[in-house]
Enzyme design. Structure first.
Site, PDB file in Angstrom:
ATOM      1  N   ARG A 158      43.633  36.206  33.529  1.00 57.94           N
ATOM      2  CA  ARG A 158      44.703  36.133  32.531  1.00 57.94           C
ATOM      3  C   ARG A 158      45.378  34.774  32.673  1.00 57.94           C
ATOM      4  NH1 ARG A 158      42.446  39.543  30.340  1.00 57.94           N
ATOM      5  NH2 ARG A 158      43.118  41.609  29.669  1.00 57.94           N
ATOM      6  N   ASP A 176      38.909  30.713  30.768  1.00 58.11           N
ATOM      7  CA  ASP A 176      38.512  31.539  29.630  1.00 58.11           C
ATOM      8  C   ASP A 176      39.757  32.196  29.030  1.00 58.11           C
ATOM      9  OD1 ASP A 176      36.443  32.842  28.003  1.00 58.11           O
ATOM     10  OD2 ASP A 176      37.059  34.691  29.012  1.00 58.11           O
ATOM     11  N   GLU A 199      47.541  31.858  24.755  1.00 55.73           N
ATOM     12  CA  GLU A 199      46.335  31.974  23.924  1.00 55.73           C
ATOM     13  C   GLU A 199      46.558  32.777  22.650  1.00 55.73           C
ATOM     14  OE1 GLU A 199      43.824  33.997  26.913  1.00 55.73           O
ATOM     15  OE2 GLU A 199      43.640  35.655  25.499  1.00 55.73           O
ATOM     16  N   HIS A 239      38.345  33.216  25.613  1.00 58.79           N
ATOM     17  CA  HIS A 239      38.397  34.619  26.068  1.00 58.79           C
ATOM     18  C   HIS A 239      37.120  35.363  25.660  1.00 58.79           C
ATOM     19  CE1 HIS A 239      41.558  37.699  27.490  1.00 58.79           C
ATOM     20  NE2 HIS A 239      40.349  38.169  27.738  1.00 58.79           N
TER      21      HIS A 239
HETATM   22  P1  NAD Z   1      40.304  45.373  39.522  1.00 60.68           P
HETATM   23  O1  NAD Z   1      41.492  46.236  39.307  1.00 60.68           O
HETATM   24  O2  NAD Z   1      39.014  46.010  39.876  1.00 60.68           O
HETATM   25  O3  NAD Z   1      40.638  44.274  40.648  1.00 60.68           O
HETATM   26  C1  NAD Z   1      41.843  43.566  40.696  1.00 60.68           C
HETATM   27  C2  NAD Z   1      42.127  43.197  42.140  1.00 60.68           C
HETATM   28  O4  NAD Z   1      43.337  42.456  42.172  1.00 60.68           O
HETATM   29  C3  NAD Z   1      42.320  44.416  43.055  1.00 60.68           C
HETATM   30  O5  NAD Z   1      41.469  44.317  44.182  1.00 60.68           O
HETATM   31  C4  NAD Z   1      43.790  44.345  43.433  1.00 60.68           C
HETATM   32  O6  NAD Z   1      44.058  44.817  44.757  1.00 60.68           O
HETATM   33  C5  NAD Z   1      44.062  42.863  43.316  1.00 60.68           C
HETATM   34  N1  NAD Z   1      45.488  42.583  43.151  1.00 60.68           N
HETATM   35  C6  NAD Z   1      46.354  43.157  42.278  1.00 60.68           C
HETATM   36  N2  NAD Z   1      47.578  42.630  42.421  1.00 60.68           N
HETATM   37  C7  NAD Z   1      47.494  41.708  43.407  1.00 60.68           C
HETATM   38  C8  NAD Z   1      48.423  40.824  43.991  1.00 60.68           C
HETATM   39  N3  NAD Z   1      49.712  40.817  43.634  1.00 60.68           N
HETATM   40  N4  NAD Z   1      47.993  39.988  44.971  1.00 60.68           N
HETATM   41  C9  NAD Z   1      46.695  40.016  45.373  1.00 60.68           C
HETATM   42  N5  NAD Z   1      45.764  40.839  44.852  1.00 60.68           N
HETATM   43  C10 NAD Z   1      46.157  41.672  43.871  1.00 60.68           C
HETATM   44  O7  NAD Z   1      40.171  44.499  38.203  1.00 60.68           O
HETATM   45  P2  NAD Z   1      38.855  43.782  37.649  1.00 60.68           P
HETATM   46  O8  NAD Z   1      38.088  44.741  36.814  1.00 60.68           O
HETATM   47  O9  NAD Z   1      38.178  43.082  38.746  1.00 60.68           O
HETATM   48  O10 NAD Z   1      39.522  42.750  36.630  1.00 60.68           O
HETATM   49  C11 NAD Z   1      40.292  41.644  37.077  1.00 60.68           C
HETATM   50  C12 NAD Z   1      40.981  41.023  35.884  1.00 60.68           C
HETATM   51  O11 NAD Z   1      40.012  40.386  35.044  1.00 60.68           O
HETATM   52  C13 NAD Z   1      41.637  42.033  34.927  1.00 60.68           C
HETATM   53  O12 NAD Z   1      42.916  42.397  35.378  1.00 60.68           O
HETATM   54  C14 NAD Z   1      41.704  41.274  33.622  1.00 60.68           C
HETATM   55  O13 NAD Z   1      42.939  40.597  33.547  1.00 60.68           O
HETATM   56  C15 NAD Z   1      40.572  40.259  33.741  1.00 60.68           C
HETATM   57  N6  NAD Z   1      39.521  40.452  32.717  1.00 60.68           N
HETATM   58  C16 NAD Z   1      39.199  39.398  31.919  1.00 60.68           C
HETATM   59  C17 NAD Z   1      38.203  39.539  30.943  1.00 60.68           C
HETATM   60  C18 NAD Z   1      37.792  38.393  30.056  1.00 60.68           C
HETATM   61  O14 NAD Z   1      37.094  38.627  29.054  1.00 60.68           O
HETATM   62  N7  NAD Z   1      38.138  37.155  30.360  1.00 60.68           N
HETATM   63  C19 NAD Z   1      37.585  40.783  30.783  1.00 60.68           C
HETATM   64  C20 NAD Z   1      37.934  41.835  31.628  1.00 60.68           C
HETATM   65  C21 NAD Z   1      38.915  41.673  32.607  1.00 60.68           C
END
Ligand code: NAD
Length: 354
Positions: free
Chosen positions: A248, A272, A277, A319
Site C-alpha cells: 500500500r 505498484d 493513487e 496497482h
Molecule cells: P498477510 O496478512 O498474510 O501478511 C501481512 C503481514 O504483515 C503479517 O505477517 C503481519 O503480522 C504483518 N504485520 C501487520 N502489521 C504489522 C506491523 N505493524 N509491523 C510489522 N508487521 C506487521 O497479508 P498478505 O496477503 O501477505 O498481503 C500483504 C499486503 O499486500 C496486503 O495488506 C495488501 O495491502 C497488499 N496487496 C497488494 C496487492 C496489489 O495488487 N498490489 C494485492 C493484494 C495485496
C-alpha cells in the site's frame, strides 16, 4: 487460459448488488460471474466516494475495490440508502471504516488470499526490471539505440534481501528469491514458523534496514505501518538500496523517498502502489487530457507523483500486481461465496472483524 469460475452458484433472487469501480478487464472475469449468481447486479464505472455514494440507494450490497473510498460519511449514505453489506473484491480494507460500518449494522467481507503468487511474482518482476534496467533497454532498442551505457546491474546471488511482512505474500516472495541464492532477512510483529523453516532470519527493523541491498514491503496499511519507511528509516538504509512496494502506498513517506532518491541516498524504487493513487490509478488520464485540448492542464501534472515518476531510478506500475487470470477467478469465486453467505444470513467466512 481457462476463465470460468468454478463455484456452486446458489442464485439469490432477493439481493440487489451495486458494483463500484467497474472496468473492462473485470467484465468477463468478475462482473459476468456476479450477474450469473445474482438476479440484480448493476455495475458503475464510478469510484465510490462521498459524491457517488447516492448511486447505491436501494441496493442491499455494494462490491468495492482497492481505491473505493468508504469513510464514515460514505457509510452513513450507504446505510440510509439501505445497504447492509460491503463485499470487498480485494485483500486490503484500509479504505473502509469498518468500525463505522459495523456501528451502522453493515458487515464487511474481503478476499483474504486470491493469489499471493500474483503479487509476489510482480514484486520480483519489479526487482529484476530495476536491477537489469529492462525498462530502459526496451525503449532504447525500439529507437535503434543498441548501446549498453548505464545498464550495468548486479548479480542477485549473495545479496541480502529484507522482507518486511512475512505473511502470505512476503513468504511466497521469499520462496521465489531463495532460488537466486540471496540471504533473506525479515521483520514482522509475528514470526512465522514456516518462514523460519525456510531459513529466513528475523531481526528488528533498525537492524534489517542497514544490511539490505533490496527491501520488499508486504504489510497491510494501518496506523502502525503508515509511513513506516520515512526519513529516519531511509537514513538507516544503504545508499544503493533498492526498495519495492507492492503493498500500500501509505507505507512509504513519498516526499521523503523522492528527496532521498534525488540525493541518491536510496538507490532505486519500484512501486505498484502510491499514497495518492486514488486520483490517478485505473484511469486513462492521457486520453482525457487529449480530449480537453485548450482547457487547463489536469491536476495530476502538479502532483508530487510527477516528480517521483520522472526520476530515472524509479518504476511505477498502476496497482496491477494482483492482475493474473488465476487471481481474477479466485476474486470472483470468493466474492460470490461471501455475497451468497450474506443473502442466506449465514456466518461470513471472510468477514472483516476489528
Ligand atoms: P498477510 O496478512 O498474510 O501478511 C501481512 C503481514 O504483515 C503479517 O505477517 C503481519 O503480522 C504483518 N504485520 C501487520 N502489521 C504489522 C506491523 N505493524 N509491523 C510489522 N508487521 C506487521 O497479508 P498478505 O496477503 O501477505 O498481503 C500483504 C499486503 O499486500 C496486503 O495488506 C495488501 O495491502 C497488499 N496487496 C497488494 C496487492 C496489489 O495488487 N498490489 C494485492 C493484494 C495485496
Amino acid at each position: 487460459m481457462k476463465s470460468a469460475v468454478v463455484v456452486e452458484l446458489s442464485t439469490s433472487t432477493e439481493l440487489k448488488l451495486a458494483v463500484f469501480s467497474s472496468c473492462s478487464y473485470m467484465e468477463k472475469d468478475i462482473n459476468d460471474p456476479l450477474r450469473e449468481a445474482f438476479t440484480e447486479v448493476v455495475c458503475f464505472d464510478a469510484r465510490l466516494d462521498g459524491k457517488t455514494a447516492k448511486l447505491a440507494e436501494g441496493f442491499d450490497a455494494v462490491c468495492l475495490f482497492v481505491n473505493d473510498s468508504c469513510d464514515a460519511e460514505v457509510i452513513e449514505t450507504l446505510s440510509s440508502g439501505g445497504v447492509k453489506f460491503i463485499a470487498m473484491r480485494c485483500a486490503g480494507y484500509d479504505r473502509v471504516d469498518v468500525a463505522a460500518a459495523n456501528a451502522a449494522g453493515i458487515r464487511v467481507s474481503r478476499v483474504p488470499a486470491y493469489s499471493p503468487y500474483a503479487i509476489a511474482e510482480h514484486a520480483v518482476t519489479l526487482m529484476l526490471t530495476l536491477n537489469r534496467q529492462v525498462h530502459k533497454s526496451y525503449l532504447r532498442v525500439r529507437e535503434g539505440n543498441f548501446t549498453l551505457d548505464g545498464l550495468v546491474g548486479f548479480d542477485m546471488r549473495g545479496k541480502t534481501v529484507g522482507i518486511i511482512g512475512t505473511g502470505k505474500i512476503g513468504r511466497v516472495t521469499a520462496g521465489i528469491l531463495k532460488g537466486f541464492g540471496v540471504r533473506i532477512v525479515a521483520y514482522d510483529i509475528f514470526q512465522s514458523a514456516e518462514a523460519i523453516e525456510m531459513g529466513i532470519e528475523y531481526m528488528e527493523l533498525e537492524d534489517l534496514l542497514p544490511i539490505c541491498d533490496i527491501i520488499s514491503l508486504h504489510l497491510p496499511l494501518s496506523e502502525a505501518t503508515y509511513h513506516m519507511i520515512d526519513e529516519d528509516a531511509i537514513a538507516l538504509m544503504k545508499p544503493q538500496c533498492m526498495v519495492i512496494n507492492t503493498s500500500r502506498g501509505g507505507l512509504i513517506d513519498t516526499a521523503a523517498m523522492s528527496e532521498a532518491l534525488k540525493r541518491r541516498d536510496v538507490g532505486s524504487l519500484a512501486i505498484d502502489v502510491y499514497e495518492k493513487e486514488q486520483a490517478l490509478f485505473f484511469q486513462d488520464l492521457a486520453s482525457q487530457s487529449d480530449s480537453q485540448a485548450g482547457s487547463s492542464i489536469p491536476d495530476y501534472f502538479d502532483h508530487e507523483y510527477t516528480m517521483l515518476a520522472s526520476l530515472p531510478n524509479v518504476i511505477v506500475t498502476p496497482h496491477q500486481a494482483f492482475l493474473t487470470q488465476e487471481a481474477l477467478n479466485n476474486i470472483a469465486e470468493s466474492t460470490i461465496i461471501s455475497l451468497n453467505e450474506f443473502s442466506r444470513g449465514d456466518t461470513l467466512t471472510n468477514e472483516v472483524k476489528l
